[in-house]
Design a protein around this motif. Sequence first.
Motif, mmCIF file in Angstrom:
data_model
loop_
_atom_site.group_PDB
_atom_site.id
_atom_site.type_symbol
_atom_site.label_atom_id
_atom_site.label_comp_id
_atom_site.label_asym_id
_atom_site.label_seq_id
_atom_site.Cartn_x
_atom_site.Cartn_y
_atom_site.Cartn_z
ATOM 1 N N SER A 123 7.405 8.988 -4.071
ATOM 2 C CA SER A 123 7.735 10.076 -5.007
ATOM 3 C C SER A 123 8.281 11.299 -4.307
ATOM 4 N N HIS A 124 8.019 11.442 -3.007
ATOM 5 C CA HIS A 124 8.511 12.592 -2.246
ATOM 6 C C HIS A 124 9.677 12.216 -1.327
ATOM 7 N N ASP A 125 10.169 10.992 -1.428
ATOM 8 C CA ASP A 125 11.194 10.496 -0.512
ATOM 9 C C ASP A 125 12.562 10.581 -1.176
ATOM 10 N N PRO A 126 13.435 11.514 -0.729
ATOM 11 C CA PRO A 126 14.746 11.661 -1.380
ATOM 12 C C PRO A 126 15.650 10.447 -1.216
ATOM 13 N N ASP A 127 15.412 9.641 -0.169
ATOM 14 C CA ASP A 127 16.256 8.464 0.073
ATOM 15 C C ASP A 127 15.720 7.208 -0.594
ATOM 16 N N GLY A 128 14.518 7.285 -1.137
ATOM 17 C CA GLY A 128 13.913 6.082 -1.695
ATOM 18 C C GLY A 128 13.295 5.241 -0.599
ATOM 19 N N PRO A 129 12.365 4.370 -0.941
ATOM 20 C CA PRO A 129 11.658 3.573 0.073
ATOM 21 C C PRO A 129 12.513 2.438 0.619
ATOM 22 N N ILE A 130 12.278 2.102 1.882
ATOM 23 C CA ILE A 130 12.834 0.874 2.455
ATOM 24 C C ILE A 130 11.744 -0.177 2.335
ATOM 25 N N THR A 131 11.976 -1.190 1.559
ATOM 26 C CA THR A 131 10.944 -2.199 1.374
ATOM 27 C C THR A 131 11.145 -3.358 2.340
ATOM 28 N N HIS A 132 10.050 -3.813 2.885
ATOM 29 C CA HIS A 132 10.101 -4.925 3.828
ATOM 30 C C HIS A 132 10.316 -6.258 3.125
ATOM 31 N N LEU A 133 10.342 -6.254 1.796
ATOM 32 C CA LEU A 133 10.478 -7.503 1.042
ATOM 33 C C LEU A 133 11.922 -7.819 0.671
#
Length: 289
Positions: A242-252
């Motif tokens: 929610s605080h990440d402007p780039d969005g998460p990098i998912t390992h999946l």
Amino acid sequence: AFARILRVAPDSLSMNASFFDLGGGSMGAVRLINSLQRDHRRAPTILELSNRPSIAEVAAMLGEEANVGEEGLRAKTSHAASPSVGRDASPHGLGRKGGGAAGAAGGGGAPVVIQKGVHDHVDASRVRVKLICIPQAGMGSWCFHGWQSEMPEGIEVLPVELPGRGARAMQPTWREWPTMIKELCDELQAAGCFDTRYCLLGHSLGGWIAHELARELSSRGVRLPELCIIASIRAPCVGGASHDPDGPITHLQPSSAFWEEFFLRYGRNPDLLDDGLQAFVEPLLRSDL
């Protein structure tokens, strides 16, 4: 090939020096293997290089003992004959001594959690404070090799080697925060890293590890760091998607989508554009993330 990858003069290399003690890391190991494959049409695997990382040992694996010279063969023989020369018993490592990389990976020896570069040693009697350095995701202790020469007198740099990379490439990576922090704290404590004045420094993911390590140390009631330096990462209180402007990098994600997001966030590292390097680094990055 060793000199080219390590960016040093060929005559400065000892035949029995470990590639990893000389500052080589996981990406460097893949470049070395690719270079040997091009030059010799054969090369050791990552596993073989981890277990036999010296120039003389690699030459022997390639069947080129006759080309390493008499001095190199003597070095190879003494390296193979003495159990005290393995990476886990290296003078460049700190911690509980194990039976070499294979023994540690198989449970027969304890890890060497601190891995210094071959030129990064200081006079212990002059050390006033230790700087314990924890690397970013996918990287190892080699990120901090060479820092010692940039430090004022009295500061000793202690690069942390996490499982799954460098001198601990044979060991499984940690997959859960509580387990990682407890075991890393145990290893550093057993290595005497907290016995005298010290600071913690963590870069990116290593910054969050440093933060949680300080919390664990506080709960144990042991000596706390003089300073905890957290670099290139958001504060834990603003962690999470929610605080990440780039969005998460998912390992999946599939490999192509994984690298697309990785480069979008961190930029295109030329080293990581190589398919062979990506194939080697990707599992470690996915595990860390």
